[in-house]
Design an enzyme around this catalytic site. Structure first.
Site, PDB file in Angstrom:
ATOM      1  N   GLU A  94       0.870  -1.181   0.000  1.00 26.41           N
ATOM      2  CA  GLU A  94       0.000   0.000   0.000  1.00 26.41           C
ATOM      3  C   GLU A  94       0.898   1.219   0.000  1.00 26.41           C
ATOM      4  O   GLU A  94       1.492   1.563   1.013  1.00 26.41           O
ATOM      5  CB  GLU A  94      -0.922  -0.014   1.228  1.00 26.41           C
ATOM      6  N   GLU A 103       3.373   9.172  -3.057  1.00 23.68           N
ATOM      7  CA  GLU A 103       4.324   8.545  -2.141  1.00 23.68           C
ATOM      8  C   GLU A 103       5.382   7.730  -2.872  1.00 23.68           C
ATOM      9  O   GLU A 103       6.154   7.005  -2.243  1.00 23.68           O
ATOM     10  CB  GLU A 103       3.585   7.642  -1.150  1.00 23.68           C
TER      11      GLU A 103
END
Length: 458
Positions: A94, A103
């Site tokens: 994730e 990210e």
């Protein structure tokens, strides 16, 4: 092992780093953070967190089945003497933020497929799709551009206008993530259907190279294209039976069952410039991305399928977007807020008032000038705020009316104020309350704070 731990100073709001000794309870630090530090890749290899994971594995009897590798995935090695004996056939991860790729999901997946997993591996989640919707919204546009600010004075209405380069500036490249479910539908006009812009299949080789995806559409209404609202959904399995969506309520398949999330919200992107659109006249929305960021542009025609679209990320060249964040733009553009400030200032200003504004990038100094102060000083402690305010003053023909002091407030001397001896009559404190030595709280309303000082001759 001694480490530095970040702490927010409750008085100044600044981040300070305090040294903690080897007896410090890191478990509490991890618990309080809610793993927020995982947003920064380097902090994911935090040793106390890895040690805690090892203990959890041991306590649950899985030490012979689960191996904790205290490394970033790009540092993991595969082979007889490596961290993993062979490539994996399932990839579970994730790496998503509100923007999906912010990210570093793309380069991380790219590296994993090249070095860590088998060619026909299965990834969980399996696929993600990014959606976009074009809207007109004066409210949201006010988070990106400086509007004219109106001040009612004894001589009539005065208007503080933005410099031309602020109007031309494409703005900041970063996404503004908010809870769109809290935005009133009355605050925007929908100009397009929800458009699926691009998908990423995480079970196949992923590329972090810059790319552009286009979607042709016909505007649902005429107006001014200003803002792109965006969100994503993920399919956990190859069949798409298990899906998690970030769609706002008006685009959600089950608005009543909408789950509230604070960690994933929705994205607001600002077009480089607002564009007029006509209902039914075809346009093309383009979603650009590099390895970490997404941005949008609007064209009259879509590029050829095989053609490469070179469109650089918008970069602020007016400096306002470097100084003011999106909420700050919204505050400055809030005419009701400006009227409250003007109302409060009228209660303390006199014809011989000398005013000192202490707040980088505040328009308070211009308000007190238009409201009749005899002399105005403003402290701009950073080069960015100094240059920006000079441009705004010049655009409003006030460069000779307001004195800029480029210095930190704590280093001010009487010489900076041209030798005038002053006493504080009233001030706006960081807590957000307007206080006045001569006025009761009923006379002067509570106001959000730009931190300013109003001073007067003895």
């Amino acid at each position: 092992m001694k480490v530095f731990c970040g702490r927010a100073n409750p008085t100044t709001g600044a981040m300070e780093w305090l040294e903690e000794d080897e007896h410090y309870d890191y478990h509490q630090e991890i618990a309080r953070s809610s793993y927020a530090d995982m947003l920064h890749d380097k902090d994911r290899v935090f040793k106390p967190m890895a040690d805690a994971a090892v203990k959890i594995v041991e306590e649950n009897g899985f030490s012979d089945k689960i191996k904790v590798i205290n490394k970033h995935s790009t540092e993991v090695t595969v082979g007889p003497d490596g961290d993993m004996p062979c490539r994996a056939n399932i990839l579970v991860t994730e790496l998503f933020d509100t923007e999906l790729i912010g990210e570093g999901a793309l380069p991380s997946y790219e590296h994993a497929h090249r070095h860590l997993v088998q060619e026909n591996c299965e990834a969980v989640p399996h696929r993600a799709t990014v959606y976009a919707q074009l809207v007109e919204s004066r409210r949201m546009w006010s988070w990106n551009k400086l509007f004219p600010v109106r001040v009612q004075t004894s001589l009539g209405e005065q208007v503080i206008i933005p410099p031309s380069d602020l109007e031309r500036c494409p703005g900041a490249p970063s996404v503004y993530d908010i809870q769109l479910n809290q935005v009133s539908p009355a605050d925007f006009t929908v100009l397009s259907d929800v458009l699926p812009m691009f998908s990423v299949d995480f079970s196949k080789q992923v590329s972090s190279s810059a790319a552009c995806h286009s979607r042709q559409f016909e505007p649902l209404a005429s107006g001014r294209a200003q803002v792109v609202l965006s969100w994503w959904d993920i399919e956990m399995d190859p069949e798409g039976k298990i899906k998690c969506t970030m769609a706002p309520f008006w685009a959600h398949s089950d608005p009543e069952g909408l789950q509230w999330r604070d960690h994933w919200m929705q994205c607001v992107y600002f077009l480089p410039q607002e564009e007029p659109v006509v209902q039914g006249a075809a346009l093309c929305l383009l979603a650009h991305h590099d390895d970490y960021c997404v941005w949008f542009s609007l064209q009259r025609t879509c590029p050829e399928e095989s053609g490469r679209v070179q469109h650089m990320r918008p970069v602020c060249d007016c400096q306002a977007h470097l100084l003011w964040n999106r909420p700050r733009f919204g505050e400055i553009n809030d005419q009701g807020r400006t009227d409250q400030y003007a109302q409060a200032l009228r209660t303390v200003l006199m014809p011989d008032s000398v005013c000192l504004c202490v707040s980088d990038g505040s328009l308070l100094s211009m308000l007190v000038h238009h409201l009749g102060a005899e002399q105005v000083f403003t402290v701009e402690s950073s080069a960015v705020s100094h240059n920006l305010m000079k441009k705004i003053f010049k655009a409003n023909h006030l460069e000779d009316k307001i004195n800029i002091i480029e210095k930190r407030p704590e280093f001010l001397t009487s010489a900076d104020l041209e030798g005038k001896k002053v006493r504080i009559r009233s001030f706006l404190v960081r807590l957000g309350l307007y206080e006045c030595g001569q006025c009761s709280p009923e006379v002067v309303p509570a106001l959000p704070c730009p931190l300013g000082l109003l001073v007067s001759p003895m």
